[in-house]
Design a protein around this motif. Structure first.
Motif, PDB file in Angstrom:
ATOM      1  N   SER A   1       0.833  -1.183   0.000  1.00 36.90           N
ATOM      2  CA  SER A   1       0.000   0.000   0.000  1.00 36.90           C
ATOM      3  C   SER A   1       0.870   1.235   0.000  1.00 36.90           C
ATOM      4  CB  SER A   1      -0.920  -0.002   1.222  1.00 36.90           C
ATOM      5  OG  SER A   1      -0.158  -0.120   2.414  1.00 36.90           O
TER       6      SER A   1
ATOM      7  N   ILE B   1       0.763   5.824  -0.996  1.00 39.87           N
ATOM      8  CA  ILE B   1       0.056   7.039  -1.364  1.00 39.87           C
ATOM      9  C   ILE B   1       0.460   7.429  -2.777  1.00 39.87           C
ATOM     10  CG2 ILE B   1       1.817   8.554  -0.347  1.00 39.87           C
ATOM     11  CD1 ILE B   1      -0.503  10.362   0.582  1.00 39.87           C
TER      12      ILE B   1
ATOM     13  N   SER C   1       6.392   4.382  -1.365  1.00 36.16           N
ATOM     14  CA  SER C   1       5.890   5.220  -0.278  1.00 36.16           C
ATOM     15  C   SER C   1       6.653   5.040   1.035  1.00 36.16           C
ATOM     16  CB  SER C   1       4.399   4.971  -0.044  1.00 36.16           C
ATOM     17  OG  SER C   1       3.640   5.426  -1.137  1.00 36.16           O
TER      18      SER C   1
ATOM     19  N   TYR D   1      -4.787   7.166  -1.086  1.00 30.80           N
ATOM     20  CA  TYR D   1      -4.146   5.984  -0.535  1.00 30.80           C
ATOM     21  C   TYR D   1      -4.677   4.784  -1.314  1.00 30.80           C
ATOM     22  CZ  TYR D   1      -2.213   7.855   3.896  1.00 30.80           C
ATOM     23  OH  TYR D   1      -1.486   8.496   4.854  1.00 30.80           O
TER      24      TYR D   1
ATOM     25  N   TYR E   1       1.821   8.785   6.248  1.00 29.27           N
ATOM     26  CA  TYR E   1       1.468  10.104   5.723  1.00 29.27           C
ATOM     27  C   TYR E   1       0.174  10.663   6.343  1.00 29.27           C
ATOM     28  CZ  TYR E   1       4.920   8.908   2.131  1.00 29.27           C
ATOM     29  OH  TYR E   1       6.075   8.560   1.484  1.00 29.27           O
ATOM     30  N   ASP E   2      -0.413   9.939   7.287  1.00 31.13           N
ATOM     31  CA  ASP E   2      -1.721  10.323   7.839  1.00 31.13           C
ATOM     32  C   ASP E   2      -1.827  11.775   8.317  1.00 31.13           C
ATOM     33  OD1 ASP E   2      -2.558   7.777   7.232  1.00 31.13           O
ATOM     34  OD2 ASP E   2      -2.753   7.095   9.311  1.00 31.13           O
TER      35      ASP E   2
ATOM     36  N   PHE F   1      -2.611  13.906   5.286  1.00 32.38           N
ATOM     37  CA  PHE F   1      -3.637  13.445   4.353  1.00 32.38           C
ATOM     38  C   PHE F   1      -4.998  13.975   4.796  1.00 32.38           C
ATOM     39  CE2 PHE F   1      -6.434  10.517   2.104  1.00 32.38           C
ATOM     40  CZ  PHE F   1      -5.797  10.382   0.882  1.00 32.38           C
TER      41      PHE F   1
ATOM     42  N   SER G   1     -10.811   3.929   5.231  1.00 29.38           N
ATOM     43  CA  SER G   1      -9.427   3.756   4.776  1.00 29.38           C
ATOM     44  C   SER G   1      -9.308   2.774   3.614  1.00 29.38           C
ATOM     45  CB  SER G   1      -8.530   3.269   5.920  1.00 29.38           C
ATOM     46  OG  SER G   1      -8.684   1.877   6.134  1.00 29.38           O
ATOM     47  N   HIS G   2      -8.263   2.971   2.836  1.00 27.11           N
ATOM     48  CA  HIS G   2      -7.948   2.074   1.727  1.00 27.11           C
ATOM     49  C   HIS G   2      -7.785   0.636   2.212  1.00 27.11           C
ATOM     50  CE1 HIS G   2      -4.336   3.457   3.649  1.00 27.11           C
ATOM     51  NE2 HIS G   2      -3.532   2.698   2.935  1.00 27.11           N
TER      52      HIS G   2
END
Length: 197
Positions: free
Chosen positions: A70, A72, A85, A116, A154-155, A158, A179-180
């Motif tokens: 996962s 971004i 990422s 994301y 990165y929260d 974001f 969330s993703h």
């Protein structure tokens, strides 16, 4: 309970996967507890890297394995950081360094749209001919100033327009809902149930 090895040692991911998979009878064990080394991630797509990690963990343990890849993706940067990422600012991995590099590369960019993305791959064994694959997306925008102390990665940068907050400022329940990774896990759970696993 069925054991499944998670091709990660990220405590946040282990907790999130266990919370959603335990009700289905699965217990998630991080690969480090089983002596599994990190797999190479040489591919340019999230799905290929997740498949490589799941196969590596299944081969090393003989257990079913679950991997996610996962990250971004930022529109103005052509999809970067993307699969890089976690290591955007280089080695060693650093959330602070990655965020600094992201904000620096976006300096002067009016387009702050980002998303994301999470790809999940579950293999029943290393040579599974039909891995279960699920994915999820969470769209938002990048803000220069970090806000909030929840989440990771990165929260804090974001921004979620619908909430008027960053991901680092919303509750765990809200994050799971939008969330993703939460979306990808729910899609995977549906596939597990469909396959009778």
């Amino acid at each position: 309970m069925h054991k499944i090895v998670l091709a990660s040692n990220n405590a946040g991911k282990v907790k999130e996967f266990n919370r959603l998979l335990e009700p289905l009878g699965w217990i998630v064990i991080p690969q480090g507890e089983l002596g599994v080394s990190e797999a190479e991630e040489p591919h340019g797509t999230f799905i290929e890297n997740a498949l490589a990690k799941a196969r590596h963990a299944a081969l090393a343990t003989g257990l079913p394995a679950l991997a996610d890849d996962s990250g971004i993706c930022v529109h103005a940067l052509g999809g970067k950081p993307g699969v890089l990422s976690a290591r955007f600012a280089g080695e060693p991995k650093s959330d602070a360094g990655n965020n600094q590099k992201l904000i620096a590369e976006l300096a002067g960019q009016p387009d702050r749209r980002a998303y994301y993305y999470a790809a999940l791959v579950l293999v029943r064994h290393a040579d599974d001919p039909q891995p279960l694959i699920a994915d999820g997306i969470c769209a938002g925008e990048i803000v220069d100033e970090p806000r909030g102390d929840g989440g990771f990665g990165y929260d804090p940068h974001f921004w979620l327009p619908a909430f008027g907050k960053t991901v680092a400022e919303i509750s765990t329940e809200d994050k799971s809902a939008i969330s993703h990774r939460g979306k990808a896990i729910r899609a995977l759970v549906a596939k597990l149930q469909e396959a009778g696993l």
